[in-house]
Design a protein around this motif. Structure first.
Motif, PDB file in Angstrom:
ATOM      1  N   ASP A   1       0.812  -1.221   0.000  1.00  0.00           N
ATOM      2  CA  ASP A   1       0.000   0.000   0.000  1.00  0.00           C
ATOM      3  C   ASP A   1       0.841   1.265   0.000  1.00  0.00           C
ATOM      4  O   ASP A   1       0.494   2.259  -0.650  1.00  0.00           O
ATOM      5  CB  ASP A   1      -0.923   0.018   1.234  1.00  0.00           C
ATOM      6  CG  ASP A   1      -2.132  -0.880   1.058  1.00  0.00           C
ATOM      7  OD1 ASP A   1      -2.374  -1.315  -0.078  1.00  0.00           O
ATOM      8  OD2 ASP A   1      -2.824  -1.156   2.052  1.00  0.00           O
ATOM      9  N   GLU A   2       1.940   1.239   0.751  1.00  0.00           N
ATOM     10  CA  GLU A   2       2.756   2.442   0.867  1.00  0.00           C
ATOM     11  C   GLU A   2       3.453   2.789  -0.446  1.00  0.00           C
ATOM     12  O   GLU A   2       3.663   3.962  -0.773  1.00  0.00           O
ATOM     13  CB  GLU A   2       3.790   2.265   1.977  1.00  0.00           C
ATOM     14  CG  GLU A   2       3.188   2.191   3.371  1.00  0.00           C
ATOM     15  CD  GLU A   2       2.395   3.443   3.720  1.00  0.00           C
ATOM     16  OE1 GLU A   2       2.923   4.565   3.541  1.00  0.00           O
ATOM     17  OE2 GLU A   2       1.241   3.312   4.168  1.00  0.00           O
ATOM     18  N   LEU A   3       3.799   1.770  -1.233  1.00  0.00           N
ATOM     19  CA  LEU A   3       4.421   2.030  -2.538  1.00  0.00           C
ATOM     20  C   LEU A   3       3.399   2.607  -3.516  1.00  0.00           C
ATOM     21  O   LEU A   3       3.731   3.463  -4.345  1.00  0.00           O
ATOM     22  CB  LEU A   3       5.028   0.746  -3.097  1.00  0.00           C
ATOM     23  CG  LEU A   3       6.225   0.184  -2.309  1.00  0.00           C
ATOM     24  CD1 LEU A   3       6.725  -1.093  -2.964  1.00  0.00           C
ATOM     25  CD2 LEU A   3       7.344   1.212  -2.210  1.00  0.00           C
ATOM     26  N   VAL A   4       2.157   2.141  -3.424  1.00  0.00           N
ATOM     27  CA  VAL A   4       1.086   2.725  -4.245  1.00  0.00           C
ATOM     28  C   VAL A   4       0.932   4.205  -3.910  1.00  0.00           C
ATOM     29  O   VAL A   4       0.882   5.072  -4.795  1.00  0.00           O
ATOM     30  CB  VAL A   4      -0.242   1.971  -4.020  1.00  0.00           C
ATOM     31  CG1 VAL A   4      -1.391   2.702  -4.718  1.00  0.00           C
ATOM     32  CG2 VAL A   4      -0.149   0.535  -4.523  1.00  0.00           C
ATOM     33  N   LEU A   5       0.870   4.507  -2.618  1.00  0.00           N
ATOM     34  CA  LEU A   5       0.715   5.887  -2.176  1.00  0.00           C
ATOM     35  C   LEU A   5       1.878   6.753  -2.650  1.00  0.00           C
ATOM     36  O   LEU A   5       1.675   7.869  -3.151  1.00  0.00           O
ATOM     37  CB  LEU A   5       0.617   5.929  -0.646  1.00  0.00           C
ATOM     38  CG  LEU A   5       0.641   7.321  -0.011  1.00  0.00           C
ATOM     39  CD1 LEU A   5      -0.538   8.157  -0.477  1.00  0.00           C
ATOM     40  CD2 LEU A   5       0.659   7.205   1.516  1.00  0.00           C
ATOM     41  N   GLN A   6       3.089   6.248  -2.508  1.00  0.00           N
ATOM     42  CA  GLN A   6       4.256   7.048  -2.894  1.00  0.00           C
ATOM     43  C   GLN A   6       4.269   7.336  -4.388  1.00  0.00           C
ATOM     44  O   GLN A   6       4.634   8.434  -4.818  1.00  0.00           O
ATOM     45  CB  GLN A   6       5.539   6.318  -2.484  1.00  0.00           C
ATOM     46  CG  GLN A   6       6.788   7.179  -2.603  1.00  0.00           C
ATOM     47  CD  GLN A   6       6.705   8.436  -1.752  1.00  0.00           C
ATOM     48  OE1 GLN A   6       6.422   8.356  -0.549  1.00  0.00           O
ATOM     49  NE2 GLN A   6       6.918   9.594  -2.367  1.00  0.00           N
ATOM     50  N   ALA A   7       3.843   6.357  -5.186  1.00  0.00           N
ATOM     51  CA  ALA A   7       3.789   6.574  -6.636  1.00  0.00           C
ATOM     52  C   ALA A   7       2.799   7.684  -6.976  1.00  0.00           C
ATOM     53  O   ALA A   7       3.049   8.506  -7.870  1.00  0.00           O
ATOM     54  CB  ALA A   7       3.410   5.276  -7.345  1.00  0.00           C
ATOM     55  N   VAL A   8       1.675   7.721  -6.263  1.00  0.00           N
ATOM     56  CA  VAL A   8       0.692   8.779  -6.503  1.00  0.00           C
ATOM     57  C   VAL A   8       1.246  10.124  -6.040  1.00  0.00           C
ATOM     58  O   VAL A   8       1.108  11.140  -6.743  1.00  0.00           O
ATOM     59  CB  VAL A   8      -0.633   8.443  -5.784  1.00  0.00           C
ATOM     60  CG1 VAL A   8      -1.623   9.599  -5.927  1.00  0.00           C
ATOM     61  CG2 VAL A   8      -1.231   7.163  -6.360  1.00  0.00           C
ATOM     62  N   LEU A   9       1.872  10.167  -4.884  1.00  0.00           N
ATOM     63  CA  LEU A   9       2.465  11.413  -4.390  1.00  0.00           C
ATOM     64  C   LEU A   9       3.531  11.935  -5.352  1.00  0.00           C
ATOM     65  O   LEU A   9       3.697  13.156  -5.517  1.00  0.00           O
ATOM     66  CB  LEU A   9       3.088  11.195  -3.007  1.00  0.00           C
ATOM     67  CG  LEU A   9       2.109  11.015  -1.841  1.00  0.00           C
ATOM     68  CD1 LEU A   9       2.857  10.548  -0.595  1.00  0.00           C
ATOM     69  CD2 LEU A   9       1.370  12.320  -1.545  1.00  0.00           C
ATOM     70  N   ASP A  10       4.245  11.026  -6.001  1.00  0.00           N
ATOM     71  CA  ASP A  10       5.300  11.420  -6.950  1.00  0.00           C
ATOM     72  C   ASP A  10       4.748  11.829  -8.309  1.00  0.00           C
ATOM     73  O   ASP A  10       5.515  12.164  -9.214  1.00  0.00           O
ATOM     74  CB  ASP A  10       6.299  10.271  -7.120  1.00  0.00           C
ATOM     75  CG  ASP A  10       7.112  10.014  -5.854  1.00  0.00           C
ATOM     76  OD1 ASP A  10       7.178  10.925  -5.001  1.00  0.00           O
ATOM     77  OD2 ASP A  10       7.678   8.909  -5.718  1.00  0.00           O
ATOM     78  N   GLY A  11       3.421  11.731  -8.485  1.00  0.00           N
ATOM     79  CA  GLY A  11       2.804  12.187  -9.723  1.00  0.00           C
ATOM     80  C   GLY A  11       2.797  11.172 -10.849  1.00  0.00           C
ATOM     81  O   GLY A  11       2.557  11.526 -12.012  1.00  0.00           O
ATOM     82  N   HIS A  12       3.004   9.885 -10.520  1.00  0.00           N
ATOM     83  CA  HIS A  12       3.061   8.864 -11.567  1.00  0.00           C
ATOM     84  C   HIS A  12       1.679   8.404 -12.021  1.00  0.00           C
ATOM     85  O   HIS A  12       1.570   7.694 -13.024  1.00  0.00           O
ATOM     86  CB  HIS A  12       3.864   7.656 -11.091  1.00  0.00           C
ATOM     87  CG  HIS A  12       5.301   7.975 -10.826  1.00  0.00           C
ATOM     88  ND1 HIS A  12       6.080   8.691 -11.703  1.00  0.00           N
ATOM     89  CD2 HIS A  12       6.101   7.683  -9.757  1.00  0.00           C
ATOM     90  CE1 HIS A  12       7.295   8.821 -11.217  1.00  0.00           C
ATOM     91  NE2 HIS A  12       7.334   8.229 -10.030  1.00  0.00           N
ATOM     92  N   GLY A  13       0.638   8.758 -11.288  1.00  0.00           N
ATOM     93  CA  GLY A  13      -0.693   8.340 -11.694  1.00  0.00           C
ATOM     94  C   GLY A  13      -1.701   8.542 -10.587  1.00  0.00           C
ATOM     95  O   GLY A  13      -1.414   9.174  -9.558  1.00  0.00           O
ATOM     96  N   ILE A  14      -2.900   8.004 -10.782  1.00  0.00           N
ATOM     97  CA  ILE A  14      -3.961   8.081  -9.789  1.00  0.00           C
ATOM     98  C   ILE A  14      -4.219   6.681  -9.236  1.00  0.00           C
ATOM     99  O   ILE A  14      -3.897   5.672  -9.886  1.00  0.00           O
ATOM    100  CB  ILE A  14      -5.269   8.656 -10.395  1.00  0.00           C
ATOM    101  CG1 ILE A  14      -5.788   7.739 -11.512  1.00  0.00           C
ATOM    102  CG2 ILE A  14      -5.041  10.068 -10.919  1.00  0.00           C
ATOM    103  CD1 ILE A  14      -7.130   8.191 -12.087  1.00  0.00           C
ATOM    104  N   ALA A  15      -4.795   6.608  -8.051  1.00  0.00           N
ATOM    105  CA  ALA A  15      -5.089   5.313  -7.437  1.00  0.00           C
ATOM    106  C   ALA A  15      -6.279   5.451  -6.512  1.00  0.00           C
ATOM    107  O   ALA A  15      -6.563   6.542  -5.991  1.00  0.00           O
ATOM    108  CB  ALA A  15      -3.875   4.788  -6.671  1.00  0.00           C
ATOM    109  N   GLN A  16      -6.976   4.346  -6.308  1.00  0.00           N
ATOM    110  CA  GLN A  16      -8.053   4.303  -5.316  1.00  0.00           C
ATOM    111  C   GLN A  16      -7.485   3.718  -4.029  1.00  0.00           C
ATOM    112  O   GLN A  16      -6.996   2.581  -4.005  1.00  0.00           O
ATOM    113  CB  GLN A  16      -9.230   3.456  -5.806  1.00  0.00           C
ATOM    114  CG  GLN A  16     -10.445   3.547  -4.882  1.00  0.00           C
ATOM    115  CD  GLN A  16     -11.651   2.782  -5.416  1.00  0.00           C
ATOM    116  OE1 GLN A  16     -11.579   1.583  -5.647  1.00  0.00           O
ATOM    117  NE2 GLN A  16     -12.770   3.476  -5.612  1.00  0.00           N
TER     118      GLN A  16
END
Length: 346
Positions: free
Chosen positions: A246-261
């Protein structure tokens, strides 16, 4: 000897053994009480039985052993030499039994102590449960905590779990599930992503965006869930990144790589700080709820009872229900009763 006669002989021997053990056990307990108190009457008071019952138990034990254990007079009761030897051999074992009984009573009624085995899903365990354990341990230093992060369904018996944190209700009807906080699922993006790509306005827009997916412990990709026109609609977008954490998903979104639910507890702090923005709020699925689960309300050891009480209060005090950045929910959806889904991530 026929099989029937062998069976009868075996049953007779078993009954004799059971009767002998029962008489011996009662006799040893009575013997230790008399030897400790120095009187059959006081031994009866200590055991909560009459003097005659204590005397009968000791007499049966003496018959089994084939020796006298006490010298009895009208004024004194003393051990024989054989009684002294028997007392020295039996006393440590009886003391251990008494101590074991007292230990069990202390676990139930005394100061909370002992081992506490906890299971939590990875993201919730790292972000919510683990930080709160410092305060819990400070308050209850005699409780040793064993925290396992595991996204798989909880097997309380096989894994010897005392308390589990899970999304949604567990399938086991014997499990008590106490809701701690709501757990809305929010589609989020970074401000940088919004500026570069915009945000989806409806579920049909998702294929036009870079999506970040979560792979569950079972190996499948977690579906995104929405409620469109009152019906549940599941969607699995093609992704630019997929992670099993979960934390890697969040970090990718924070870094601007995409959107996530993602679950609300994971993104609430970032929404408040403006590091994330949310979208598609009008299609938010039913609240799954986040639950604290345990096997029974009856005969809970003190260590489990105080942990449940502490974590319930501490988690609810964290203000994890932030809705900053969410668009207003249309009236048709806002009036609909909120239900708890039985399914959870992982």
């Amino acid at each position: 000897m026929t099989p029937d006669s062998q069976d009868r002989s075996h049953c007779a021997n078993s009954d004799a053994l059971a009767a002998t053990f029962s008489a011996s056990y009662a006799g040893v307990v009575a013997f230790i009480a008399v030897a400790t108190e120095g009187s059959f009457a006081r031994a009866g008071d200590r055991l909560g039985v009459g003097r005659s019952a204590v005397s009968r138990s000791v007499q049966k034990l003496e018959s089994q052993l084939g020796t006298r254990l006490f010298l009895r007079t009208t004024r004194h009761t003393t051990l024989t030499r054989e009684g002294e030897l028997f007392y020295r051999n039996c006393h440590p074992g009886v003391e251990r039994i008494v101590q074991a009984l007292e230990d069990m009573r202390d676990l139930r009624e005394g100061p909370p102590r002992g081992q506490l085995r906890i299971s939590a899903m990875g993201g919730f365990g790292r972000r919510i449960v683990a930080p709160l354990l410092n305060g819990f341990r400070a308050r209850y230093p005699e409780i040793a905590v064993d925290l396992m992060l595991d996204d798989r369904p909880t097997d309380f018996s096989a894994d010897r779990i005392d308390v589990a944190f899970r999304d949604g209700h567990l399938g086991d009807s014997q499990v008590i599930a106490k809701q701690l906080i709501p757990m809305p699922m929010l589609v989020c993006a970074s401000p940088a992503y919004r500026q570069a790509r915009g945000l989806p306005r409806q579920v049909e827009d998702l294929p036009e965006h870079s999506c970040v997916n979560f792979r569950t412990a079972s190996g499948r990709i977690s579906e995104w869930e929405f409620k469109v026109d009152g019906r549940v609609q599941k969607f699995q977008p093609s992704s630019t990144c997929t992670f099993n954490d979960d934390e890697l998903v969040l970090q990718a979104v924070l870094d601007g790589h995409g959107i996530a639910q993602m679950p609300g507890y994971q993104v609430s702090e970032h929404l408040r700080a403006g590091r994330l923005v949310a979208c598609l709020a009008q299609y938010a699925p039913n609240d799954r709820g986040h639950y604290l689960c345990y096997l029974s309300r009856l005969q809970l050891p003190a260590r489990i009872r105080v942990f449940i009480d502490y974590m319930t209060t501490a988690v609810r005090a964290l203000d994890l229900e932030c809705a900053t950045g969410l668009a207003p929910v249309p009236p048709a959806i806002s009036r609909e009763p909120r239900q708890t889904s039985a399914a959870g991530r992982g």
